[in-house]
Design a protein around this motif. Structure first.
Motif, PDB file in Angstrom:
ATOM      1  N   SER A 172       0.790  -1.230   0.000  1.00  0.00           N
ATOM      2  CA  SER A 172       0.000   0.000   0.000  1.00  0.00           C
ATOM      3  C   SER A 172       0.817   1.272   0.000  1.00  0.00           C
ATOM      4  CB  SER A 172      -0.910   0.015   1.241  1.00  0.00           C
ATOM      5  OG  SER A 172      -1.663  -1.161   1.310  1.00  0.00           O
ATOM      6  N   LEU A 173       1.997   1.229   0.574  1.00  0.00           N
ATOM      7  CA  LEU A 173       2.714   2.476   0.833  1.00  0.00           C
ATOM      8  C   LEU A 173       4.109   2.478   0.234  1.00  0.00           C
ATOM      9  CD1 LEU A 173       1.849   3.020   4.612  1.00  0.00           C
ATOM     10  CD2 LEU A 173       0.795   4.104   2.645  1.00  0.00           C
ATOM     11  N   ASN A 174       4.540   3.676  -0.038  1.00  0.00           N
ATOM     12  CA  ASN A 174       5.937   3.888  -0.400  1.00  0.00           C
ATOM     13  C   ASN A 174       6.629   4.642   0.726  1.00  0.00           C
ATOM     14  OD1 ASN A 174       5.746   2.713  -3.025  1.00  0.00           O
ATOM     15  ND2 ASN A 174       4.719   4.576  -3.744  1.00  0.00           N
ATOM     16  N   LEU A 175       6.214   4.346   1.953  1.00  0.00           N
ATOM     17  CA  LEU A 175       6.774   5.030   3.106  1.00  0.00           C
ATOM     18  C   LEU A 175       8.211   4.625   3.360  1.00  0.00           C
ATOM     19  CD1 LEU A 175       3.946   4.844   5.791  1.00  0.00           C
ATOM     20  CD2 LEU A 175       4.641   6.823   4.461  1.00  0.00           C
ATOM     21  N   THR A 176       8.958   5.572   3.895  1.00  0.00           N
ATOM     22  CA  THR A 176      10.280   5.249   4.390  1.00  0.00           C
ATOM     23  C   THR A 176      10.144   4.850   5.850  1.00  0.00           C
ATOM     24  OG1 THR A 176      11.316   6.843   2.904  1.00  0.00           O
ATOM     25  CG2 THR A 176      12.611   6.127   4.809  1.00  0.00           C
ATOM     26  N   LEU A 177      10.335   3.565   6.130  1.00  0.00           N
ATOM     27  CA  LEU A 177      10.212   3.059   7.491  1.00  0.00           C
ATOM     28  C   LEU A 177      11.578   2.645   8.001  1.00  0.00           C
ATOM     29  CD1 LEU A 177       7.075   0.714   7.259  1.00  0.00           C
ATOM     30  CD2 LEU A 177       7.163   3.076   8.029  1.00  0.00           C
ATOM     31  N   ASN A 178      11.891   3.030   9.218  1.00  0.00           N
ATOM     32  CA  ASN A 178      13.055   2.453   9.861  1.00  0.00           C
ATOM     33  C   ASN A 178      12.720   1.022  10.253  1.00  0.00           C
ATOM     34  OD1 ASN A 178      14.621   4.789   9.608  1.00  0.00           O
ATOM     35  ND2 ASN A 178      13.742   5.667  11.474  1.00  0.00           N
ATOM     36  N   LYS A 179      13.638   0.316  10.835  1.00  0.00           N
ATOM     37  CA  LYS A 179      13.433  -1.097  11.128  1.00  0.00           C
ATOM     38  C   LYS A 179      12.174  -1.324  11.954  1.00  0.00           C
ATOM     39  CE  LYS A 179      15.670  -5.088  13.280  1.00  0.00           C
ATOM     40  NZ  LYS A 179      16.856  -5.570  14.035  1.00  0.00           N
ATOM     41  N   MET A 180      11.294  -2.238  11.449  1.00  0.00           N
ATOM     42  CA  MET A 180      10.079  -2.559  12.179  1.00  0.00           C
ATOM     43  C   MET A 180      10.426  -3.372  13.420  1.00  0.00           C
ATOM     44  SD  MET A 180       7.047  -1.537  10.940  1.00  0.00           S
ATOM     45  CE  MET A 180       5.800  -2.778  11.236  1.00  0.00           C
ATOM     46  N   ARG A 181       9.799  -3.010  14.518  1.00  0.00           N
ATOM     47  CA  ARG A 181       9.927  -3.775  15.753  1.00  0.00           C
ATOM     48  C   ARG A 181       8.569  -4.359  16.092  1.00  0.00           C
ATOM     49  NH1 ARG A 181      13.082   1.282  18.472  1.00  0.00           N
ATOM     50  NH2 ARG A 181      15.102   0.945  17.481  1.00  0.00           N
ATOM     51  N   TYR A 182       8.576  -5.458  16.819  1.00  0.00           N
ATOM     52  CA  TYR A 182       7.327  -6.146  17.124  1.00  0.00           C
ATOM     53  C   TYR A 182       7.245  -6.471  18.605  1.00  0.00           C
ATOM     54  CZ  TYR A 182       6.934  -6.698  12.082  1.00  0.00           C
ATOM     55  OH  TYR A 182       6.847  -6.443  10.727  1.00  0.00           O
ATOM     56  N   THR A 183       6.026  -6.390  19.120  1.00  0.00           N
ATOM     57  CA  THR A 183       5.761  -6.777  20.498  1.00  0.00           C
ATOM     58  C   THR A 183       4.388  -7.413  20.554  1.00  0.00           C
ATOM     59  OG1 THR A 183       5.833  -6.006  22.791  1.00  0.00           O
ATOM     60  CG2 THR A 183       4.703  -4.586  21.208  1.00  0.00           C
ATOM     61  N   ASP A 184       4.078  -8.050  21.674  1.00  0.00           N
ATOM     62  CA  ASP A 184       2.790  -8.726  21.802  1.00  0.00           C
ATOM     63  C   ASP A 184       1.650  -7.714  21.896  1.00  0.00           C
ATOM     64  OD1 ASP A 184       3.972 -11.231  21.791  1.00  0.00           O
ATOM     65  OD2 ASP A 184       4.141 -11.324  23.975  1.00  0.00           O
ATOM     66  N   LEU A 185       0.569  -8.024  21.208  1.00  0.00           N
ATOM     67  CA  LEU A 185      -0.665  -7.268  21.299  1.00  0.00           C
ATOM     68  C   LEU A 185      -1.604  -8.063  22.194  1.00  0.00           C
ATOM     69  CD1 LEU A 185      -1.882  -4.672  20.074  1.00  0.00           C
ATOM     70  CD2 LEU A 185      -2.796  -6.081  18.224  1.00  0.00           C
ATOM     71  N   VAL A 186      -2.019  -7.477  23.288  1.00  0.00           N
ATOM     72  CA  VAL A 186      -2.857  -8.175  24.258  1.00  0.00           C
ATOM     73  C   VAL A 186      -4.319  -7.943  23.886  1.00  0.00           C
ATOM     74  CG1 VAL A 186      -3.426  -8.481  26.691  1.00  0.00           C
ATOM     75  CG2 VAL A 186      -1.102  -7.826  26.017  1.00  0.00           C
ATOM     76  N   LEU A 187      -4.974  -9.005  23.441  1.00  0.00           N
ATOM     77  CA  LEU A 187      -6.339  -8.907  22.948  1.00  0.00           C
ATOM     78  C   LEU A 187      -7.312  -9.585  23.910  1.00  0.00           C
ATOM     79  CD1 LEU A 187      -5.601  -9.851  19.224  1.00  0.00           C
ATOM     80  CD2 LEU A 187      -5.818  -7.552  20.203  1.00  0.00           C
ATOM     81  N   GLY A 188      -8.484  -9.012  24.042  1.00  0.00           N
ATOM     82  CA  GLY A 188      -9.542  -9.654  24.806  1.00  0.00           C
ATOM     83  C   GLY A 188      -9.481  -9.470  26.303  1.00  0.00           C
ATOM     84  N   VAL A 189      -8.564  -8.648  26.802  1.00  0.00           N
ATOM     85  CA  VAL A 189      -8.448  -8.448  28.253  1.00  0.00           C
ATOM     86  C   VAL A 189      -9.142  -7.163  28.681  1.00  0.00           C
ATOM     87  CG1 VAL A 189      -6.853  -8.151  30.185  1.00  0.00           C
ATOM     88  CG2 VAL A 189      -6.311  -9.763  28.355  1.00  0.00           C
ATOM     89  N   ILE A 190      -8.943  -6.086  27.950  1.00  0.00           N
ATOM     90  CA  ILE A 190      -9.604  -4.807  28.249  1.00  0.00           C
ATOM     91  C   ILE A 190     -10.425  -4.425  27.018  1.00  0.00           C
ATOM     92  CG2 ILE A 190      -9.294  -2.509  29.240  1.00  0.00           C
ATOM     93  CD1 ILE A 190      -6.450  -3.170  29.858  1.00  0.00           C
ATOM     94  N   ASN A 191     -11.358  -5.268  26.640  1.00  0.00           N
ATOM     95  CA  ASN A 191     -12.140  -5.015  25.429  1.00  0.00           C
ATOM     96  C   ASN A 191     -12.882  -3.683  25.506  1.00  0.00           C
ATOM     97  OD1 ASN A 191     -11.413  -7.351  24.177  1.00  0.00           O
ATOM     98  ND2 ASN A 191     -13.258  -8.472  24.675  1.00  0.00           N
ATOM     99  N   PRO A 192     -12.995  -2.996  24.349  1.00  0.00           N
ATOM    100  CA  PRO A 192     -12.494  -3.383  23.040  1.00  0.00           C
ATOM    101  C   PRO A 192     -11.134  -2.771  22.718  1.00  0.00           C
ATOM    102  CG  PRO A 192     -13.978  -1.548  22.790  1.00  0.00           C
ATOM    103  CD  PRO A 192     -13.893  -1.820  24.270  1.00  0.00           C
TER     104      PRO A 192
END
Length: 482
Positions: free
Chosen positions: A307-327
């Motif tokens: 979708s994009l031609n963005l200039t991104l620095n290195k992508m980092r990843y972490t856990d996404l906590v779903l379903g605990v404090i919905n929505p």
């Protein structure tokens, strides 16, 4: 809202989603779609003409309502909360209102905190498609628009249309209401605050939302067709999308918009149900809220690489906590460092499974920290600003100063540390923010403890954020967003 005032949502942002599509139903779409985000204060039709300081005052006021609600939410157990809220809503209907029927005589209420919307989207829905401006919200899970279900009185409908854009359900061949006698209405839509009253089996399933700032909306559930323009130049239609047809709204929270796109995490949100057709991912990149009006940011469904031609620095990843404090979308924070020194913030502040936790929320402008974290962060940052004249602007932010001669290099870098080792290092301008010519403030507000801390959209600026709902991962990288 009812007496204990719990709100469902949190406005992410208000965007400009330009859809016009055409595809097979129920199959994952291999390409992606890119949507333009427009800030609330930059809407072409906006009548808002505020100074920079007045804009911050406005955002602070709207954030206060939202943050109080989030703090209350984390202290309530989900199962108990939903049951109590639904019971109270149905037993405290406004005096003089009537049971819902197909003529739309009953007022309708929404559970999202629409008063904090920052970006809008142009949204095409129906067959043939009708176009509307929606608030895009990661903290609510129902997509709805101002709507007329049946217009037997032509003059009445025309009068309504002069005041605001209204979806004419009777003009759409794909509009299909959810029966109030169905299991979907009685059970599956309970978390969206469906009303259990059912005068006759085929009457539409209604929803009734209220919230603490006095705004409200009331409507009926239906399935509809949404139209998208894809990044490969083709068009596609998403069929049987659950939407809300809101025949009545009240309050100032909805000004400037025709409804809401719910991107929160729940079974029937637009993000979960429809983003699955784009690989279960959505992402956005927010430019500086003070950028000129001709600078855009984007919301993307599907892979950002297509979708994009963005200039991104290195992508980092972490856990996404779903379903605990919905929505809401929560993350696991380990701590905060300032100038490479970890602050001694109690670990329970960050425990999302306890009475703490942290939410990534594009609907809140400012970043709120619960009191134990707020005090330490503010104390550490103030030390670098002692040479500047402190100012009392009396508008909500605790520490403001005369910024003549200020240089960002004077401020130690703040870093959010995730439990899995990832680090989010926002730009200094995202937490030492401009509020007027020659005036800056520390852009944090205190939140009630126990409760949740919130990383707001100013702190998120100039970063690209990818929400991978399938793998429960949050990706992020610094970017110009253009």
């Amino acid at each position: 809202m009812v007496t204990y005032t719990w709100q469902r949502g949190s406005f992410l942002f208000t965007l400009a989603l330009i859809y016009s599509l055409n595809s097979s139903q129920g199959h994952e779409i291999s390409t992606s779609t890119k949507l333009e985000l427009i800030h609330l204060h930059n809407l072409p039709t906006s009548r808002v003409n505020r100074s920079q300081l007045d804009r911050l005052r406005h955002l602070f006021h709207m954030d206060t309502i939202r943050l109080n609600d989030i703090s209350k939410k984390i202290r309530l157990k989900n199962g108990i909360d939903n049951a109590i809220r639904r019971h109270v809503l149905e037993s405290t209907n406004r005096s003089g209102s009537k049971d819902y029927n197909v003529t739309g005589e009953m007022e309708m209420f929404s559970g999202a905190d629409y008063g904090t919307g920052q970006y809008f989207v142009h949204f095409k829905i129906g067959s043939p498609a009708q176009k509307f401006v929606l608030i895009v919200d990661t903290g609510s899970d129902l997509t709805w628009m101002n709507c007329k279900y049946r217009c037997s009185n032509g003059d009445r409908c025309r009068r309504s249309s002069r005041k605001k854009r209204v979806f004419r359900a009777d003009h759409s061949s794909s509009f299909k209401t959810v029966p109030c006698s169905s299991r979907m209405c009685k059970n599956e839509l309970a978390n969206l605050f469906s009303i259990t009253r059912c005068p006759s089996p085929m009457d539409p399933c209604a929803y009734d939302y209220r919230y603490s700032d006095g705004s409200s909306a009331l409507g009926l559930f239906a399935s509809e067709t949404v139209t998208f323009s894809l990044t490969n130049g083709r068009k596609t239609r998403l069929h049987n999308v659950l939407v809300g047809c809101s025949e009545s709204t009240r309050g100032q929270s909805f000004q400037g918009a025709d409804g809401v796109m719910g991107l929160g995490y729940s079974n029937y949100s637009f993000a979960v149900k429809e983003a699955n057709k784009f690989g279960g991912k959505f992402s956005y990149c927010l430019v500086d809220h003070l950028s000129p009006k001709n600078i855009s940011s984007y919301l993307i469904f599907g892979s950002y690489k297509e979708s994009l031609n963005l200039t991104l620095n290195k992508m980092r990843y972490t856990d996404l906590v779903l379903g605990v404090i919905n929505p809401f979308y929560a993350v696991n924070i380990k701590g905060i460092s300032i100038g490479e020194s970890m602050l001694e913030i109690p670990s329970e502040v960050w425990n999302v499974n306890g009475v703490g936790g942290t939410i990534l929320d594009s609907g809140s402008s400012l970043t709120s920290l619960v009191q134990p974290a707020y005090k330490l962060v503010m104390a550490a940052l103030k030390l670098s600003l002692l040479d500047f004249e402190r100012l009392n602007l009396n508008f909500g932010l605790e520490y403001c100063f005369n910024s003549t001669g200020f240089n960002e290099s004077l401020v130690p870098r703040l870093v959010f540390h995730f439990t899995d080792g990832a680090r989010f290092e926002p730009y200094v301008k995202s937490y030492v923010i401009d509020v007027a010519m020659g005036v800056k403030c520390l852009g944090f507000v205190p939140a009630i403890w126990p409760g949740a801390s919130v990383i707001g959209n100013i702190m998120q600026q100039n970063y690209f954020w990818e929400f991978d709902l399938v793998n429960s991962k949050l990706g992020f990288a610094s970017s110009t967003c253009t």
